[in-house]
Design an enzyme around this catalytic site. Structure first.
Site, PDB file in Angstrom:
ATOM      1  N   LEU A   1       0.838  -1.211   0.000  1.00 48.11           N
ATOM      2  CA  LEU A   1       0.000   0.000   0.000  1.00 48.11           C
ATOM      3  C   LEU A   1       0.870   1.257   0.000  1.00 48.11           C
ATOM      4  O   LEU A   1       0.533   2.254  -0.643  1.00 48.11           O
ATOM      5  CB  LEU A   1      -0.950  -0.002   1.212  1.00 48.11           C
ATOM      6  CG  LEU A   1      -1.933   1.162   1.278  1.00 48.11           C
ATOM      7  CD1 LEU A   1      -2.829   1.231   0.043  1.00 48.11           C
ATOM      8  CD2 LEU A   1      -2.782   1.087   2.543  1.00 48.11           C
TER       9      LEU A   1
ATOM     10  N   ASN B   1       3.437   1.767  -1.581  1.00 56.14           N
ATOM     11  CA  ASN B   1       3.910   2.063  -2.947  1.00 56.14           C
ATOM     12  C   ASN B   1       2.792   2.015  -3.980  1.00 56.14           C
ATOM     13  O   ASN B   1       3.060   2.024  -5.181  1.00 56.14           O
ATOM     14  CB  ASN B   1       4.990   1.047  -3.354  1.00 56.14           C
ATOM     15  CG  ASN B   1       6.143   1.033  -2.377  1.00 56.14           C
ATOM     16  OD1 ASN B   1       6.507   2.082  -1.842  1.00 56.14           O
ATOM     17  ND2 ASN B   1       6.703  -0.144  -2.111  1.00 56.14           N
TER      18      ASN B   1
ATOM     19  N   TYR C   1      -6.362  -5.823  -4.568  1.00 51.88           N
ATOM     20  CA  TYR C   1      -7.022  -7.085  -4.944  1.00 51.88           C
ATOM     21  C   TYR C   1      -7.949  -7.568  -3.823  1.00 51.88           C
ATOM     22  O   TYR C   1      -9.107  -7.936  -4.059  1.00 51.88           O
ATOM     23  CB  TYR C   1      -5.936  -8.121  -5.242  1.00 51.88           C
ATOM     24  CG  TYR C   1      -6.437  -9.468  -5.688  1.00 51.88           C
ATOM     25  CD1 TYR C   1      -6.910  -9.661  -6.985  1.00 51.88           C
ATOM     26  CD2 TYR C   1      -6.409 -10.561  -4.821  1.00 51.88           C
ATOM     27  CE1 TYR C   1      -7.340 -10.913  -7.402  1.00 51.88           C
ATOM     28  CE2 TYR C   1      -6.840 -11.816  -5.231  1.00 51.88           C
ATOM     29  CZ  TYR C   1      -7.302 -11.989  -6.526  1.00 51.88           C
ATOM     30  OH  TYR C   1      -7.734 -13.229  -6.946  1.00 51.88           O
TER      31      TYR C   1
HETATM   32  P1  NAD Z   1      -6.071 -15.535 -15.372  1.00 54.58           P
HETATM   33  O1  NAD Z   1      -5.286 -14.280 -15.356  1.00 54.58           O
HETATM   34  O2  NAD Z   1      -5.419 -16.795 -15.833  1.00 54.58           O
HETATM   35  O3  NAD Z   1      -7.407 -15.343 -16.248  1.00 54.58           O
HETATM   36  C1  NAD Z   1      -8.206 -14.187 -16.131  1.00 54.58           C
HETATM   37  C2  NAD Z   1      -8.904 -13.932 -17.450  1.00 54.58           C
HETATM   38  O4  NAD Z   1      -9.691 -12.742 -17.291  1.00 54.58           O
HETATM   39  C3  NAD Z   1      -7.923 -13.683 -18.610  1.00 54.58           C
HETATM   40  O5  NAD Z   1      -8.271 -14.474 -19.718  1.00 54.58           O
HETATM   41  C4  NAD Z   1      -8.075 -12.196 -18.872  1.00 54.58           C
HETATM   42  O6  NAD Z   1      -7.842 -11.838 -20.222  1.00 54.58           O
HETATM   43  C5  NAD Z   1      -9.532 -11.961 -18.458  1.00 54.58           C
HETATM   44  N1  NAD Z   1      -9.759 -10.538 -18.209  1.00 54.58           N
HETATM   45  C6  NAD Z   1      -8.981  -9.692 -17.495  1.00 54.58           C
HETATM   46  N2  NAD Z   1      -9.465  -8.442 -17.565  1.00 54.58           N
HETATM   47  C7  NAD Z   1     -10.571  -8.500 -18.328  1.00 54.58           C
HETATM   48  C8  NAD Z   1     -11.491  -7.520 -18.787  1.00 54.58           C
HETATM   49  N3  NAD Z   1     -11.356  -6.216 -18.472  1.00 54.58           N
HETATM   50  N4  NAD Z   1     -12.516  -7.915 -19.567  1.00 54.58           N
HETATM   51  C9  NAD Z   1     -12.657  -9.213 -19.915  1.00 54.58           C
HETATM   52  N5  NAD Z   1     -11.808 -10.189 -19.509  1.00 54.58           N
HETATM   53  C10 NAD Z   1     -10.780  -9.832 -18.726  1.00 54.58           C
HETATM   54  O7  NAD Z   1      -6.663 -15.699 -13.874  1.00 54.58           O
HETATM   55  P2  NAD Z   1      -7.168 -17.014 -13.092  1.00 54.58           P
HETATM   56  O8  NAD Z   1      -6.081 -17.465 -12.198  1.00 54.58           O
HETATM   57  O9  NAD Z   1      -7.784 -17.988 -14.027  1.00 54.58           O
HETATM   58  O10 NAD Z   1      -8.293 -16.348 -12.167  1.00 54.58           O
HETATM   59  C11 NAD Z   1      -9.671 -16.352 -12.503  1.00 54.58           C
HETATM   60  C12 NAD Z   1     -10.444 -15.737 -11.345  1.00 54.58           C
HETATM   61  O11 NAD Z   1     -10.197 -16.481 -10.159  1.00 54.58           O
HETATM   62  C13 NAD Z   1     -10.032 -14.291 -11.028  1.00 54.58           C
HETATM   63  O12 NAD Z   1     -11.174 -13.545 -10.652  1.00 54.58           O
HETATM   64  C14 NAD Z   1      -9.082 -14.458  -9.869  1.00 54.58           C
HETATM   65  O13 NAD Z   1      -9.019 -13.298  -9.087  1.00 54.58           O
HETATM   66  C15 NAD Z   1      -9.733 -15.612  -9.137  1.00 54.58           C
HETATM   67  N6  NAD Z   1      -8.848 -16.363  -8.231  1.00 54.58           N
HETATM   68  C16 NAD Z   1      -7.778 -17.075  -8.703  1.00 54.58           C
HETATM   69  C17 NAD Z   1      -6.978 -17.795  -7.807  1.00 54.58           C
HETATM   70  C18 NAD Z   1      -5.802 -18.640  -8.259  1.00 54.58           C
HETATM   71  O14 NAD Z   1      -5.191 -19.309  -7.418  1.00 54.58           O
HETATM   72  N7  NAD Z   1      -5.476 -18.657  -9.535  1.00 54.58           N
HETATM   73  C19 NAD Z   1      -7.278 -17.761  -6.439  1.00 54.58           C
HETATM   74  C20 NAD Z   1      -8.353 -17.002  -5.999  1.00 54.58           C
HETATM   75  C21 NAD Z   1      -9.152 -16.323  -6.903  1.00 54.58           C
END
Ligand code: NAD
Length: 455
Positions: free
Chosen positions: A304, A306, A361
């Site tokens: 936070l 930064n 986040y």
């Molecule tokens: P990822 O980055 O692999 O995929 C996210 C997708 O969202 C990408 O294809 C990206 O292009 C798309 N995206 C981003 N901004 C966008 C926009 N403005 N409009 C349309 N599409 C958009 O992420 P992930 O790891 O598959 O995560 C998916 C969800 O799960 C997210 O909401 C993330 O916060 C949540 N999550 C992930 C984890 C984990 O361990 N990977 C844990 C907790 C929550």
């Protein structure tokens, strides 16, 4: 995924060296039976619970014997209906049932308790009854930490007015392999919102394999990672997929749409006209929508001290602002959201536990939880529901790039001693997405293997 410990831990040499075992979780594969062995179904308290009979019938319909008490055989599941438990004596009776039963629970076994809402229990039995209802929360969260070999324990708390059918889809989910990475969770079920669908034909083998047949599901962020898996899983379960992602995701978005036989919509969900364009696409191309999955999300980590406004704004805009705008449009008059509509939001464990470097986040993901709770009554007015899943450590490209120590920590500090897979998040979304899940509204379910963070 490259979880070396998990690959090594079941080898002979690892056993000799005393390397901790990482259990192999049973996951759903089309065609596999729902239940992998006998299920103990019992109740304790009052004249017996309101749900045990329906659970026993469900187990038998799915081809497994129901047993009333633990014997010699290995059990796939243990379901104890404590919806009428009101006294400490009832709680003691539950312990007497559970102690021999958990010893017999097999690999990836399922312990499921069914309880009453403490406020309802108070009405009928005073403070002792409310205390006993709440006691199940501590009981289930503790036994979940004790179970081994991929077994899980969860609690379904049912409101006084909810009929037995209200918990069907939750019993189905928690007893099945679809809930592999959902552990130590408590969900609240109320009387179903809207019209309940006709019960599936028992002799229709596709009914359980394709519970989302005939439903249109839109998934944001569907080009890769968890979103791609959500699209694949919902399509496997019969849904027609509308895959949404930014124009830059081009080919991968098209791949998701092709793989699932759905349509692709290139859309930045933060654009001012995004909700309008999305809803128009749903109405024009599909005639409406049944399931909206708000999955797209980004991180822009900084302490936070930064933090810059652009990092803060970008994360809040994608992870929260876009969901708020689309939900507003779904609730507006003339929206294409159909009867028994389901909205499922992807939150995060970071929004519950907090995480160093992720004030933006975590604020966005906690905000999602606040939004879901606030909008639940509004969606209910339309015969629809809104819920959230909060994933813990999931094996994705994002977590693969973490520093080794952080990654190993994230993987192991949960009751199942491993990271989850994208499909585990997708399965929980599919459960919320079913027309039969109308009793679930405003719920936040963690898909985290009972992570110790934020618990
Ligand atoms: P990822 O980055 O692999 O995929 C996210 C997708 O969202 C990408 O294809 C990206 O292009 C798309 N995206 C981003 N901004 C966008 C926009 N403005 N409009 C349309 N599409 C958009 O992420 P992930 O790891 O598959 O995560 C998916 C969800 O799960 C997210 O909401 C993330 O916060 C949540 N999550 C992930 C984890 C984990 O361990 N990977 C844990 C907790 C929550």
């Amino acid at each position: 995924m490259n979880d070396v410990l998990a690959s090594l831990s079941n080898t002979g040499i690892a056993k000799q060296l005393g390397v901790p075992r990482v259990p192999v979780l049973r996951r759903h594969r089309p065609g596999d039976p729902l239940l992998a062995g006998p299920v103990l179904v019992a109740s304790a308290g009052g004249a017996g619970g309101r749900f045990a009979k329906a659970v026993a019938a469900f187990v038998e319909e799915n081809g497994q014997p129901v047993v009333g008490a633990a014997g010699e055989e290995r059990l796939h599941g243990v379901v104890v209906d404590l919806s009428e438990a009101r006294t400490l004596a009832d709680l003691a009776a539950a312990q007497q049932l559970l102690t021999p039963a958990v010893r017999k629970l097999g690999p990836s076994g399922r312990l499921l308790l069914i309880g009453a809402e403490p406020a309802d229990a108070f009405e009928s039995g005073g403070a002792e009854a409310a205390a006993v209802a709440q006691a199940l929360d501590g009981l289930v969260r503790s036994v979940a930490k004790e179970l081994r070999a991929g077994a899980t324990a969860n609690l379904v708390v049912v409101a006084a007015g909810a009929p037995p059918v209200a918990i069907d889809s939750s019993v189905r989910f928690f007893l099945s392999a679809r809930s592999a990475y959902v552990d130590g969770q408590v969900v609240h079920v109320a009387a179903p919102i809207g019209v309940l669908p006709e019960p599936a034909e028992v002799d229709d083998p596709l009914a359980e394999e394709r519970p989302l047949a005939g439903r249109v599901a839109v998934v944001t962020g569907a080009a890769r990672g968890i979103g791609a898996s959500i699209a694949d899983t919902l399509a496997r379960d019969g849904a027609t997929i509308v895959a949404v992602d930014v124009p830059a995701a081009g080919q991968r978005l098209a791949d998701t749409a092709n793989r699932t036989g759905g349509t692709a919509l290139q859309l930045d969900i933060t654009a001012a006209d995004a909700a309008d364009r999305l809803l128009t696409h749903l109405a024009d191309r599909h005639g409406g929508v049944d399931l909206v999955v708000h999955n797209a999300g980004i991180t822009r980590d900084k302490l936070l001290a930064n933090m810059t406004a652009d990092r803060w704004d970008a994360v809040l805009a994608v992870n929260l602002g876009a969901q708020l705008a689309i939900n507003d449009a779904l609730l507006a008059g003339g929206s294409p959201l159909r009867e028994a509509g389901r909205v499922v939001c992807v939150s995060s464990q970071s929004g519950i536990a907090g995480n160093r470097g992720q004030t933006n986040y975590a604020a966005s993901k906690a905000g999602v939880i606040g939004m879901v709770r606030a909008l639940a009554p509004r969606f209910a007015e339309r015969g629809a529901t809104i819920n959230a899943v909060a994933p813990g450590f999931i094996e994705t490209d994002m977590t693969a790039t973490m520093p080794l120590a952080t990654r190993e920590g994230g993987r192991r500090i949960n009751s199942l001693r491993q990271g989850g897979l994208p499909v585990d998040v997708a399965e929980a979304i599919g459960w919320f997405g079913r027309a039969e899940s109308g009793g679930l509204n405003g719920q936040i379910v963690r898909v985290c293997g009972q992570s110790m963070l934020g618990a």
